[in-house]
Each structure stands twice: as C-alpha cells, then as structure tokens.
Design an enzyme around this catalytic site. Structure first.
Site, mmCIF file in Angstrom:
data_model
loop_
_atom_site.group_PDB
_atom_site.id
_atom_site.type_symbol
_atom_site.label_atom_id
_atom_site.label_comp_id
_atom_site.label_asym_id
_atom_site.label_seq_id
_atom_site.Cartn_x
_atom_site.Cartn_y
_atom_site.Cartn_z
ATOM 1 N N LYS A 13 1.082 -1.399 0.329
ATOM 2 C CA LYS A 13 0.616 -0.596 -0.100
ATOM 3 C C LYS A 13 0.971 1.477 0.009
ATOM 4 O O LYS A 13 0.422 2.309 -1.019
ATOM 5 C CB LYS A 13 -0.336 0.453 1.342
ATOM 6 C CG LYS A 13 -1.953 -1.008 0.880
ATOM 7 C CD LYS A 13 -3.274 -1.340 2.178
ATOM 8 C CE LYS A 13 -2.783 -0.756 3.692
ATOM 9 N NZ LYS A 13 -2.300 -1.806 4.361
ATOM 10 N N ARG A 84 -10.019 1.297 9.187
ATOM 11 C CA ARG A 84 -9.330 -0.054 9.575
ATOM 12 C C ARG A 84 -10.515 -1.238 10.035
ATOM 13 O O ARG A 84 -10.824 -2.294 10.379
ATOM 14 C CB ARG A 84 -8.779 -0.432 10.590
ATOM 15 C CG ARG A 84 -7.472 -0.759 10.026
ATOM 16 C CD ARG A 84 -5.757 -0.302 10.551
ATOM 17 N NE ARG A 84 -4.969 -1.169 10.583
ATOM 18 C CZ ARG A 84 -3.209 -0.012 9.755
ATOM 19 N NH1 ARG A 84 -4.043 0.747 9.222
ATOM 20 N NH2 ARG A 84 -2.933 -0.799 9.487
ATOM 21 N N ARG A 121 11.412 -7.257 5.298
ATOM 22 C CA ARG A 121 10.967 -5.450 4.626
ATOM 23 C C ARG A 121 12.393 -5.057 5.135
ATOM 24 O O ARG A 121 12.440 -5.314 7.124
ATOM 25 C CB ARG A 121 9.776 -5.720 4.987
ATOM 26 C CG ARG A 121 9.295 -3.859 5.141
ATOM 27 C CD ARG A 121 8.410 -3.590 4.420
ATOM 28 N NE ARG A 121 7.415 -3.374 5.444
ATOM 29 C CZ ARG A 121 6.869 -3.207 6.106
ATOM 30 N NH1 ARG A 121 5.906 -2.620 4.549
ATOM 31 N NH2 ARG A 121 5.794 -2.986 7.031
ATOM 32 N N ARG A 154 11.216 -2.786 11.576
ATOM 33 C CA ARG A 154 10.069 -2.490 11.776
ATOM 34 C C ARG A 154 9.459 -2.497 12.954
ATOM 35 O O ARG A 154 9.355 -4.092 13.454
ATOM 36 C CB ARG A 154 8.690 -1.539 11.268
ATOM 37 C CG ARG A 154 8.819 -0.634 10.975
ATOM 38 C CD ARG A 154 8.021 -0.274 10.137
ATOM 39 N NE ARG A 154 6.400 -0.584 10.200
ATOM 40 C CZ ARG A 154 4.825 -0.616 9.810
ATOM 41 N NH1 ARG A 154 5.226 0.061 7.842
ATOM 42 N NH2 ARG A 154 3.960 -1.115 9.310
ATOM 43 N N ARG A 165 -1.265 -9.245 13.442
ATOM 44 C CA ARG A 165 -1.323 -7.934 12.189
ATOM 45 C C ARG A 165 -2.041 -8.832 11.154
ATOM 46 O O ARG A 165 -3.243 -8.078 10.868
ATOM 47 C CB ARG A 165 -0.550 -7.551 11.513
ATOM 48 C CG ARG A 165 -0.053 -6.552 12.543
ATOM 49 C CD ARG A 165 1.211 -5.884 11.742
ATOM 50 N NE ARG A 165 1.595 -4.570 11.195
ATOM 51 C CZ ARG A 165 2.904 -4.663 9.747
ATOM 52 N NH1 ARG A 165 3.688 -4.942 10.270
ATOM 53 N NH2 ARG A 165 2.034 -3.208 9.257
#
Ligand code: AMP
Length: 212
Positions: A13, A84, A121, A154, A165
């Site tokens: 995104k 969300r 990531r 992160r 998540r």
C-alpha cells in the site's frame, strides 16, 4: 480523486500510494506513518502500534478528521490505513460531504506472501522508504538509497506481530470490503504472485482511468 487504499499489511500500500499520489497530485495520508511520526502518543498507544493492535477509533477519527480538513485535501486524497473497521468506516462516511464518494482500492495478496514480504522488509528510519532483503535490496547494506538514513526492521514486522496484524486485518478490516462492494465502491487489484511494483501500478491505473 478520492481513494481509500485497503489491503493486508505488506500488500504494498505504501509503495503504490506514493506513485498514485504523485500521478494524481493528491496527498498520501498514511495513518500508520502519522502515528509512527507522532510525538504525542501515550506509552500505551506506542505499545499498541508496536504489537499490531488497533489504536482507539475515537483517537483515529480525530487524527483523520483534522488531516482531511487541511487545504491540500480539497481536491482529493488517498487514505492509507483508514478505515480499518466498521466504526471507522461509518465515521468517515458521516464526516465526508455527500458528494465525495471515495473509490476503495483493495490490494489482494495471499497471506503466505505477506509473511515472506514483511519478514524481509527493511524500512528507513528517516524517510520511511521500504526495501526487501531479496527482491528490492538497497545498494548499500543497511543504508537507504533515497536519503542515506538507517534501514531497520520495524518492531511490528517481527514474526509474531506480523501474524497478529494479519489476524486483525482478516477479523476487522476484511469485512469492510464486502460492505464497500455492496455499495459498488470496491476495486480489487491482484497484487501478489510476484507481479512487481510497476505491474501492480499499471493494473491500478487501468482501474482508475479505464479510458486511457
Ligand atoms: P500501518 O503502517 O498502516 O500498518 O499501521 C501501523 C500500526 O498503526 C497498526 O498496526 C496500528 O497499530 C496503527 N494504526 C494505523 N492505522 C490505524 C487505524 N486506522 N486504526 C487503528 N490503528 C491504526
């Protein structure tokens, strides 16, 4: 153009949002980025962000409403990370002028691919650019190609948090897609199976500008 960008964490995104925002000259509003940059989070809120839970709907509503009232949002915006859940979707609907009917762009990526992407990531501490250890490595290890900042994993990209998540996405956010589909606002773009950033972007453009 008014766009809600939806999709599981790691669907791309942020990356697509940057390109869409540039192409249509609309601000990219990422609630995750706003929270990560904020100096006003309580310790409890920081903990929620780091462990993959959701910040309270009232607080998020307040943040988003304030941001959408800024002058650069008059002609359009791209919302990334909001709404969300059902309550946030309702809040947005109630706070938008009736003539604004956003398009909901859903980036669909299978869970297995999400886990692989997020666990590899790397994110720049300074400019939040993202890299992937295998598919899109930085030129110099640990250093951001764009601003020279430090690349880190992160806190919420740790394996147990990724799982949480994803669960939150399936439980709270995914049901919204059905809702938006029933209102004929939903556009689904398949963004998995190694389609690559530019291929996904061209699929998005085809949906947003079908006549071009
Ligand atoms: P993101 O970068 O969009 O994955 O957001 C990172 C984290 O910020 C999420 O896991 C949540 O803890 C928090 N967050 C971002 N947007 C929202 C939202 N709309 N509602 C509640 N929490 C959010």
């Amino acid at each position: 153009m008014f766009i809600i960008l939806a999709g599981p964490p790691g669907a791309g995104k942020g990356t697509q949002a940057k390109q869409i925002s540039k192409r249509f000259s609309i601000p990219h509003i990422s609630t995750g980025d706003i929270l990560r940059k904020s100096k006003h989070l309580t310790d409890e809120e920081k903990e929620i962000v780091n462990t993959g839970g959701l910040i309270s709907d009232d607080r998020m509503g307040e943040i988003v409403k304030k941001r959408l009232e800024e002058p650069d949002c008059n002609q359009g915006w791209l919302l990334d990370g909001f709404p969300r859940n059902r309550k946030q979707a309702l809040f947005l609907e109630e706070n938008l002028p009736v003539e604004i009917r956003p398009r909901v762009l859903y980036l669909e990526v299978p869970d297995e691919e999400i886990i692989d992407r997020l666990s590899k990531r790397l994110t720049c501490e300074s400019c939040h650019a993202v890299f992937h250890k295998d598919a899109n490595p930085p030129e110099k290890e640990g250093i951001c190609d764009e601003c020279g900042g430090n690349l880190v994993t992160r806190k919420d990209d740790q394996p147990d948090v990724i799982q949480k998540r994803l669960e939150v996405f399936h439980e709270k956010t995914e049901p919204l897609l059905k809702l938006y589909d029933e209102k004929d606002m939903l556009i689904t773009v398949k963004a998995g199976d190694d389609r690559g950033i530019s291929k996904v972007f061209s699929l998005i453009l085809r949906e947003l500008q079908p006549t071009e």
